[in-house]
Motif scaffolding. Structure first.
Motif, PDB file in Angstrom:
ATOM      1  N   ALA A  62       0.829  -1.208   0.000  1.00 35.26           N
ATOM      2  CA  ALA A  62       0.000   0.000   0.000  1.00 35.26           C
ATOM      3  C   ALA A  62       0.862   1.256   0.000  1.00 35.26           C
ATOM      4  CB  ALA A  62      -0.937  -0.008   1.202  1.00 35.26           C
ATOM      5  N   ASP A  63       1.973   1.233   0.723  1.00 35.97           N
ATOM      6  CA  ASP A  63       2.863   2.390   0.747  1.00 35.97           C
ATOM      7  C   ASP A  63       3.447   2.678  -0.628  1.00 35.97           C
ATOM      8  OD1 ASP A  63       2.463   2.850   3.424  1.00 35.97           O
ATOM      9  OD2 ASP A  63       4.288   1.836   4.076  1.00 35.97           O
ATOM     10  N   LYS A  64       3.655   1.616  -1.418  1.00 34.52           N
ATOM     11  CA  LYS A  64       4.180   1.789  -2.773  1.00 34.52           C
ATOM     12  C   LYS A  64       3.073   2.134  -3.757  1.00 34.52           C
ATOM     13  CE  LYS A  64       7.885  -1.519  -2.009  1.00 34.52           C
ATOM     14  NZ  LYS A  64       9.155  -1.032  -2.489  1.00 34.52           N
ATOM     15  N   ARG A  65       1.840   2.249  -3.253  1.00 35.48           N
ATOM     16  CA  ARG A  65       0.658   2.601  -4.049  1.00 35.48           C
ATOM     17  C   ARG A  65       0.355   1.587  -5.138  1.00 35.48           C
ATOM     18  NH1 ARG A  65       1.268   9.180  -4.407  1.00 35.48           N
ATOM     19  NH2 ARG A  65       1.225   9.479  -2.163  1.00 35.48           N
ATOM     20  N   ILE A  66       0.678   0.333  -4.890  1.00 34.85           N
ATOM     21  CA  ILE A  66       0.329  -0.724  -5.827  1.00 34.85           C
ATOM     22  C   ILE A  66      -1.126  -1.109  -5.601  1.00 34.85           C
ATOM     23  CG2 ILE A  66       0.833  -3.112  -6.469  1.00 34.85           C
ATOM     24  CD1 ILE A  66       3.785  -2.354  -5.786  1.00 34.85           C
ATOM     25  N   ILE A  67      -1.559  -1.043  -4.338  1.00 36.21           N
ATOM     26  CA  ILE A  67      -2.980  -1.135  -4.026  1.00 36.21           C
ATOM     27  C   ILE A  67      -3.340   0.106  -3.217  1.00 36.21           C
ATOM     28  CG2 ILE A  67      -3.063  -3.651  -4.048  1.00 36.21           C
ATOM     29  CD1 ILE A  67      -3.134  -3.500  -0.952  1.00 36.21           C
ATOM     30  N   HIS A  68      -4.603   0.442  -3.208  1.00 36.87           N
ATOM     31  CA  HIS A  68      -5.058   1.622  -2.484  1.00 36.87           C
ATOM     32  C   HIS A  68      -5.017   1.362  -0.989  1.00 36.87           C
ATOM     33  CE1 HIS A  68      -7.743   4.903  -1.223  1.00 36.87           C
ATOM     34  NE2 HIS A  68      -7.382   5.488  -2.351  1.00 36.87           N
ATOM     35  N   LYS A  69      -4.758   2.404  -0.220  1.00 43.29           N
ATOM     36  CA  LYS A  69      -4.651   2.250   1.237  1.00 43.29           C
ATOM     37  C   LYS A  69      -5.944   1.759   1.856  1.00 43.29           C
ATOM     38  CE  LYS A  69      -5.560   7.138   1.869  1.00 43.29           C
ATOM     39  NZ  LYS A  69      -6.273   7.729   2.943  1.00 43.29           N
ATOM     40  N   ASN A  70      -7.084   2.142   1.293  1.00 41.66           N
ATOM     41  CA  ASN A  70      -8.365   1.670   1.831  1.00 41.66           C
ATOM     42  C   ASN A  70      -8.562   0.182   1.550  1.00 41.66           C
ATOM     43  OD1 ASN A  70      -8.762   4.256   2.601  1.00 41.66           O
ATOM     44  ND2 ASN A  70     -10.449   4.689   1.212  1.00 41.66           N
TER      45      ASN A  70
END
Length: 90
Positions: A62-70
């Motif tokens: 999530a931190d790498k924005r590969i998946i959304h934090k939500n």
């Protein structure tokens, strides 16, 4: 095929980014499957240990924005509640 230089460059970048992100997405999915497998086996200690590893992996992805934090938060929440439900069912 892309018609402009800008579109050609964007296509090249997308290919590179997808090649970089694919193994990370795979690692994310594998971590979730490991927790689900431990939950299905009924071993709460193993499920908790797998969850600890999975949380770290999910947060990194999530931190790498590969998946959304939500999405990361939703997955962690659902796995945690499934583990918590194991003790209630036992």
């Amino acid at each position: 095929m892309a018609n402009t230089a800008q579109a050609r460059k964007r296509a090249r970048q997308n290919t590179k980014q997808n090649a970089h992100n694919a193994p990370l997405r795979s690692r994310y999915r594998t971590a979730i499957k490991a927790v689900r497998k431990a939950i299905a086996s009924g071993d709460q200690a193993a499920a908790t240990a797998a969850m600890r590893d999975a949380q770290k992996t999910i947060d990194i992805i999530a931190d790498k924005r590969i998946i959304h934090k939500n999405r990361a938060a939703r997955n962690k929440s659902r796995l945690a509640s499934a583990i918590k439900g194991m003790s209630a069912a036992a």
